[in-house]
Write a protein that holds these residues in place. Sequence first.
Motif, mmCIF file in Angstrom:
data_model
loop_
_atom_site.group_PDB
_atom_site.id
_atom_site.type_symbol
_atom_site.label_atom_id
_atom_site.label_comp_id
_atom_site.label_asym_id
_atom_site.label_seq_id
_atom_site.Cartn_x
_atom_site.Cartn_y
_atom_site.Cartn_z
ATOM 1 N N GLN A 131 0.823 -1.206 0.000
ATOM 2 C CA GLN A 131 0.000 0.000 0.000
ATOM 3 C C GLN A 131 0.861 1.262 0.000
ATOM 4 O O GLN A 131 0.505 2.264 -0.637
ATOM 5 C CB GLN A 131 -0.950 0.010 1.206
ATOM 6 N N ARG A 132 2.005 1.224 0.684
ATOM 7 C CA ARG A 132 2.898 2.387 0.671
ATOM 8 C C ARG A 132 3.538 2.564 -0.708
ATOM 9 O O ARG A 132 3.750 3.697 -1.160
ATOM 10 C CB ARG A 132 3.967 2.250 1.750
ATOM 11 N N ILE A 133 3.855 1.464 -1.370
ATOM 12 C CA ILE A 133 4.430 1.540 -2.716
ATOM 13 C C ILE A 133 3.426 2.164 -3.683
ATOM 14 O O ILE A 133 3.756 3.057 -4.467
ATOM 15 C CB ILE A 133 4.864 0.138 -3.199
ATOM 16 N N VAL A 134 2.183 1.705 -3.626
ATOM 17 C CA VAL A 134 1.143 2.238 -4.509
ATOM 18 C C VAL A 134 0.839 3.690 -4.145
ATOM 19 O O VAL A 134 0.596 4.525 -5.027
ATOM 20 C CB VAL A 134 -0.127 1.370 -4.434
ATOM 21 N N TYR A 135 0.862 4.004 -2.857
ATOM 22 C CA TYR A 135 0.648 5.385 -2.414
ATOM 23 C C TYR A 135 1.703 6.303 -3.020
ATOM 24 O O TYR A 135 1.394 7.397 -3.512
ATOM 25 C CB TYR A 135 0.713 5.426 -0.892
ATOM 26 N N SER A 136 2.959 5.857 -2.996
ATOM 27 C CA SER A 136 4.041 6.646 -3.590
ATOM 28 C C SER A 136 3.864 6.794 -5.095
ATOM 29 O O SER A 136 4.107 7.872 -5.662
ATOM 30 C CB SER A 136 5.387 5.979 -3.286
ATOM 31 N N LEU A 137 3.410 5.722 -5.744
ATOM 32 C CA LEU A 137 3.187 5.780 -7.192
ATOM 33 C C LEU A 137 2.078 6.779 -7.526
ATOM 34 O O LEU A 137 2.208 7.567 -8.479
ATOM 35 C CB LEU A 137 2.831 4.388 -7.714
ATOM 36 N N ARG A 138 1.003 6.772 -6.757
ATOM 37 C CA ARG A 138 -0.077 7.728 -6.991
ATOM 38 C C ARG A 138 0.420 9.164 -6.795
ATOM 39 O O ARG A 138 0.047 10.065 -7.548
ATOM 40 C CB ARG A 138 -1.243 7.460 -6.041
#
Length: 622
Positions: A131-138
């Motif tokens: 979720q943190r990886i996707v948060y950073s991508l967003r």
Amino acid sequence: MSTSTPTRTPAGPRPGGGPGFPGMQGPVSKAANFRTSAKRLVARMRPERTNLLLVVVLGVISVGFAVAGPKILGDAMDIIFDGVIGRYRGGPGAGIDFGALAVVLQWVLWLYLVSSIFAWLQGRLLNKVVQRIVYSLREDVEAKVHRLPLRYFDGQPRGELLSRVTNDIDNISMTLQQTLSQLLTSVLTVVGVLAMMFSISPLLALIALAVIPVSVVVTGQIGKRSQKLFIAQWKHTGVLNAHIEESFTGHQLVKAFGRQKESEAEFQRRNEDLYTASSGAQFVSGLIMPSMMFLSNLSYVVIAVVGGLRITSGTMTLGEVTAFIQYSRQFTQPLTQVASMANLMQSGVASAERVFELLDAQEQEPDPADAALPAQRRGRVAFEDVSFSYRAEQPLIEHLSLVAEPGQTVAIVGPTGAGKTTLVNLILRFYELDAGRITLDGVDITALKREDLRSQVGMVLQDTWLFGGTIRDNIAYGKPGATEEEIIAAAQATYVDRFVRTLPDGYDTVIDEEASNVSAGEKQLLTIARAFLASPSLLILDEATSSVDTRTESLVQHAMAALRSSRTSFVIAHRLSTIRDADLILVMEAGHIVEQGSHEQLLEQRGAYHRLYATQFAAPVE
């Protein structure tokens, strides 16, 4: 005011904002590069490498305990087998040693319990990491969108762009969530099981290993074919979303012109393309699982036959063969799981490639590091030999020079496509010039930060745009931190207050997503109030009164007169009645200024302006 107007050349149409408009580019159809995109996706996990290492440690512990289970269960099988054989032979102490069997089973129970606890901890931590990886991508995508030039959005259907920043990122999140845990567990299980298999019987272990190269070949061949189909699937998803967004946004227009059948036919065609691509991708990738199951069952049969022969020869016990068969199942099962995840991985990497294409798009030129505002804000705007075109093969503005003095109201008129809106867009640096320069109070606008430049400009567009929120919030958007008194004063000056007071909730009235609960004229008045509140030194009005009625237009003209006082104003208008009091009127055709002067002067010249005036007033009278 000075101008330079060389020989005119026809200007091409401006790029549109949706499919079918000139200059519109379709979705990117570049061939997928699975390895490169997968590496970039893995590289985004580096900030989480400490947590990922902890995930691996937890996985090793969990799998280690789970892998030890079958070996100990094999010992339990030997206890049962020896007891049964002993009772059959009738020797002393014959029968099953239930005490020893209970101890073995207790060890197995604790092993699986501890394995489950560590597996739960691993899954919980991995979920946070993903979720943190996707948060950073967003976050990166959001920041990238703000750094892209307006030209990029002219060439992208909104539905296609929305598909990349929503559907594709959601698909990446789902892929990472479902594959990382299984992939890690599967790899660790293969390593652990392989070690136990060699410890029991190297011969049977080699037989089990023979399935790996065949599995790799099968998975690789099927994966190559499915990747292209997944790329097509997500491309057609973006195209379909673009059509749906366009149709729903213009739903009233579609009904008004009776084009429901054509719109539905277009939807059916694009939906059929998506169905074909999706079905093909799922069918081809779905071949992996049955193929792996066939190879797994074939390996199981061979191991069972060879193991039985070794029991009869006395080289292995029944418990060892039973344990090995369980390990062979555990060995092929993770390989099958990895193969079954191939379709998810292919789909996720295909989405990642589309997102990376957005992140790799050419950005607008960065602001200068040593940018400084003009020493004195007077609002003097000068075009110096400016040339610009949306497309290189179709010049629009060539070698244009003009000066707008402080406090002047400069009206720009001309036929559609003459370059009127383009002229003011260049002042705001929505587009970069091909040649020449534009100065604000003697400073080249490229030497200013875009934020500083646009903070000095108030703009009211022909196409109104309101955000979801209250009327108060929409007016205050022009000046962050504005007080209640300032908001109401701006509303009163632009005649917004008079209709807001009639609403049940007044300034707390919530405007819905499509602003359908206020009229077109009221929306325009709200945007004018927003600009009034900003109190800029330079004002741009692009058909600002085109959506209001005649009486409201008269009231707004008085408000605009007060708003334009002591500041430079550019007014784009088709209604010539709204610009009669302009200090200077520029008549544009094909990107060039063909006439300039006051209203009376231009009428006396009986040229292009006179023809426009006659079209609007003389012809209706006749």
